[in-house]
Write a protein that holds these residues in place. Structure first.
Motif: not given
Length: 201
Positions: A163-175
Protein backbone atom coordinates in the motif's frame (compact mmCIF):
# COMPACT_ATOMS: atom_id res chain seq x y z
CA UNK A 1 16.84 4.09 -24.34
CA UNK A 2 15.73 0.62 -23.34
CA UNK A 3 14.49 -0.21 -19.86
CA UNK A 4 17.06 -1.55 -17.47
CA UNK A 5 16.98 -5.02 -15.99
CA UNK A 6 18.58 -4.09 -12.66
CA UNK A 7 18.52 -1.21 -10.20
CA UNK A 8 21.30 -0.14 -7.86
CA UNK A 9 20.60 -0.81 -4.17
CA UNK A 10 23.69 0.44 -2.36
CA UNK A 11 27.05 2.06 -2.92
CA UNK A 12 30.61 1.10 -3.81
CA UNK A 13 34.07 2.63 -4.08
CA UNK A 14 37.25 1.59 -5.81
CA UNK A 15 40.52 3.17 -6.84
CA UNK A 16 42.87 2.46 -9.74
CA UNK A 17 46.14 4.06 -10.81
CA UNK A 18 47.10 4.49 -14.46
CA UNK A 19 50.42 6.15 -15.39
CA UNK A 20 50.58 7.91 -12.02
CA UNK A 21 47.04 9.34 -12.30
CA UNK A 22 44.68 8.22 -9.53
CA UNK A 23 41.11 7.42 -10.49
CA UNK A 24 38.75 7.13 -7.51
CA UNK A 25 35.33 5.83 -8.53
CA UNK A 26 32.12 5.99 -6.51
CA UNK A 27 28.77 4.42 -7.43
CA UNK A 28 25.60 5.18 -5.47
CA UNK A 29 21.94 4.28 -5.80
CA UNK A 30 19.98 7.38 -6.88
CA UNK A 31 16.35 7.62 -7.96
CA UNK A 32 16.20 11.28 -9.01
CA UNK A 33 18.42 13.88 -10.67
CA UNK A 34 18.41 15.82 -7.39
CA UNK A 35 19.77 12.80 -5.48
CA UNK A 36 22.43 12.26 -8.15
CA UNK A 37 23.62 15.87 -7.95
CA UNK A 38 23.69 15.71 -4.14
CA UNK A 39 26.01 12.70 -4.45
CA UNK A 40 28.23 14.66 -6.85
CA UNK A 41 28.38 17.59 -4.40
CA UNK A 42 29.30 15.22 -1.56
CA UNK A 43 32.15 13.64 -3.56
CA UNK A 44 33.42 17.09 -4.62
CA UNK A 45 33.50 18.11 -0.95
CA UNK A 46 35.47 14.96 -0.10
CA UNK A 47 38.10 15.64 -2.80
CA UNK A 48 38.15 19.43 -3.21
CA UNK A 49 41.71 19.48 -4.56
CA UNK A 50 41.14 16.94 -7.37
CA UNK A 51 41.38 18.30 -10.89
CA UNK A 52 38.37 16.43 -12.28
CA UNK A 53 35.10 15.03 -10.88
CA UNK A 54 33.59 13.33 -13.93
CA UNK A 55 30.22 11.64 -13.72
CA UNK A 56 27.25 9.98 -15.36
CA UNK A 57 23.88 8.78 -14.14
CA UNK A 58 21.10 6.55 -15.46
CA UNK A 59 17.69 6.91 -13.81
CA UNK A 60 14.24 5.43 -14.28
CA UNK A 61 13.38 1.99 -15.53
CA UNK A 62 10.51 -0.25 -16.47
CA UNK A 63 7.70 1.96 -15.15
CA UNK A 64 9.22 5.31 -16.07
CA UNK A 65 11.19 6.71 -18.99
CA UNK A 66 14.94 6.37 -18.67
CA UNK A 67 16.89 9.59 -18.27
CA UNK A 68 20.64 9.92 -18.39
CA UNK A 69 23.25 12.66 -18.13
CA UNK A 70 27.02 12.91 -18.07
CA UNK A 71 29.78 15.47 -17.61
CA UNK A 72 33.48 15.50 -18.55
CA UNK A 73 34.31 18.18 -15.93
CA UNK A 74 37.25 19.64 -17.82
CA UNK A 75 38.51 16.49 -19.51
CA UNK A 76 38.53 16.57 -23.35
CA UNK A 77 34.97 16.21 -24.68
CA UNK A 78 33.73 12.63 -24.79
CA UNK A 79 36.67 11.11 -22.88
CA UNK A 80 35.13 10.78 -19.39
CA UNK A 81 31.36 11.17 -18.93
CA UNK A 82 30.45 9.19 -22.08
CA UNK A 83 32.67 6.17 -21.26
CA UNK A 84 31.21 6.09 -17.72
CA UNK A 85 27.64 6.24 -19.11
CA UNK A 86 28.46 3.55 -21.68
CA UNK A 87 29.42 1.21 -18.82
CA UNK A 88 26.10 1.86 -17.03
CA UNK A 89 24.12 1.20 -20.19
CA UNK A 90 26.11 -1.91 -21.04
CA UNK A 91 25.53 -3.29 -17.51
CA UNK A 92 21.79 -2.60 -17.81
CA UNK A 93 21.69 -1.00 -14.34
CA UNK A 94 19.62 2.09 -13.60
CA UNK A 95 18.95 4.39 -10.64
CA UNK A 96 22.69 4.81 -10.31
CA UNK A 97 25.13 7.74 -10.14
CA UNK A 98 28.83 7.16 -10.82
CA UNK A 99 31.47 9.81 -10.04
CA UNK A 100 35.11 9.28 -11.00
CA UNK A 101 37.60 11.60 -9.31
CA UNK A 102 40.94 12.06 -11.06
CA UNK A 103 44.21 13.25 -9.56
CA UNK A 104 46.57 14.02 -12.46
CA UNK A 105 49.90 12.26 -12.08
CA UNK A 106 51.95 14.33 -14.53
CA UNK A 107 51.75 11.90 -17.46
CA UNK A 108 49.23 12.74 -20.21
CA UNK A 109 47.10 9.75 -21.22
CA UNK A 110 45.76 11.05 -24.53
CA UNK A 111 42.10 10.84 -25.58
CA UNK A 112 42.13 7.07 -26.11
CA UNK A 113 43.93 6.51 -22.81
CA UNK A 114 41.41 8.65 -20.94
CA UNK A 115 38.46 6.77 -22.45
CA UNK A 116 40.02 3.47 -21.39
CA UNK A 117 40.88 4.75 -17.91
CA UNK A 118 37.42 6.15 -17.14
CA UNK A 119 35.77 3.03 -18.59
CA UNK A 120 38.02 0.83 -16.44
CA UNK A 121 37.29 2.84 -13.28
CA UNK A 122 33.53 2.76 -13.93
CA UNK A 123 33.62 -0.96 -14.73
CA UNK A 124 35.56 -1.73 -11.55
CA UNK A 125 33.19 0.16 -9.24
CA UNK A 126 30.07 -1.21 -10.94
CA UNK A 127 31.29 -4.76 -10.36
CA UNK A 128 31.21 -4.01 -6.62
CA UNK A 129 27.87 -2.20 -6.61
CA UNK A 130 24.94 -4.10 -5.01
CA UNK A 131 21.95 -4.35 -7.34
CA UNK A 132 18.76 -6.32 -7.77
CA UNK A 133 16.38 -7.38 -10.51
CA UNK A 134 13.99 -4.59 -11.44
CA UNK A 135 10.50 -6.09 -11.21
CA UNK A 136 7.87 -4.49 -13.44
CA UNK A 137 5.09 -3.25 -11.19
CA UNK A 138 1.72 -1.63 -11.75
CA UNK A 139 -0.14 0.94 -9.67
CA UNK A 140 -3.78 0.70 -8.73
CA UNK A 141 -6.39 2.66 -6.80
CA UNK A 142 -9.12 0.85 -4.89
CA UNK A 143 -12.21 2.06 -3.02
CA UNK A 144 -13.71 -0.29 -0.45
CA UNK A 145 -15.48 -0.62 2.88
CA UNK A 146 -13.47 -0.74 6.12
CA UNK A 147 -14.27 -4.43 6.63
CA UNK A 148 -12.28 -5.32 3.50
CA UNK A 149 -9.00 -3.71 4.56
CA UNK A 150 -7.67 -6.86 6.25
CA UNK A 151 -8.52 -9.19 3.34
CA UNK A 152 -6.80 -6.70 1.01
CA UNK A 153 -3.68 -6.52 3.19
CA UNK A 154 -3.60 -10.32 3.31
CA UNK A 155 -3.87 -10.48 -0.49
CA UNK A 156 -1.02 -7.98 -0.92
CA UNK A 157 1.30 -9.81 1.47
CA UNK A 158 0.71 -13.02 -0.50
CA UNK A 159 1.32 -11.31 -3.87
CA UNK A 160 4.37 -9.07 -3.19
CA UNK A 161 2.22 -5.94 -3.20
CA UNK A 162 2.27 -2.87 -0.98
CA UNK A 163 0.00 0.00 0.00
CA UNK A 164 1.55 3.31 -1.12
CA UNK A 165 -1.11 5.58 0.40
CA UNK A 166 -4.39 5.08 2.22
CA UNK A 167 -7.18 7.53 3.01
CA UNK A 168 -10.02 6.84 5.45
CA UNK A 169 -13.22 8.69 4.66
CA UNK A 170 -16.75 7.35 4.23
CA UNK A 171 -14.97 4.61 2.35
CA UNK A 172 -11.31 3.59 2.28
CA UNK A 173 -9.26 4.70 -0.73
CA UNK A 174 -5.92 2.97 -1.20
CA UNK A 175 -3.13 3.33 -3.77
CA UNK A 176 -1.26 0.08 -4.37
CA UNK A 177 1.87 -1.14 -6.13
CA UNK A 178 1.81 -4.72 -7.34
CA UNK A 179 4.10 -6.77 -9.62
CA UNK A 180 2.50 -6.88 -13.05
CA UNK A 181 2.47 -10.68 -13.01
CA UNK A 182 -0.19 -10.50 -10.24
CA UNK A 183 -2.51 -8.02 -12.03
CA UNK A 184 -5.05 -10.68 -12.99
CA UNK A 185 -5.12 -12.00 -9.42
CA UNK A 186 -5.89 -8.48 -8.16
CA UNK A 187 -8.71 -8.08 -10.68
CA UNK A 188 -10.09 -11.43 -9.54
CA UNK A 189 -9.88 -10.31 -5.90
CA UNK A 190 -11.73 -7.07 -6.72
CA UNK A 191 -14.41 -8.94 -8.66
CA UNK A 192 -14.89 -11.36 -5.75
CA UNK A 193 -15.50 -8.51 -3.30
CA UNK A 194 -17.11 -6.16 -5.87
CA UNK A 195 -14.47 -3.47 -5.33
CA UNK A 196 -14.04 -0.35 -7.42
CA UNK A 197 -10.56 -0.53 -9.00
CA UNK A 198 -8.58 1.73 -11.33
CA UNK A 199 -5.23 1.02 -13.00
CA UNK A 200 -2.99 4.08 -12.55
CA UNK A 201 0.03 2.69 -14.43
Amino acid sequence: MSASNYVATGSARCEIEIKKSRFIAYAYAAKTREQALEILASVRTRYPDARHHCWAYALGGINSPMSAAMNDDGEPSGTAGKPILNVLQHKGISNVMVVVVRYFGGVKLGAGGLVRAYSQAAEAVMQKLPNEIHVASSRWQLNFDFALEQPLRHFLSAHEGEILAIDYNTQVTASLALPEKHSQALLGFCAQYQLSVENLS
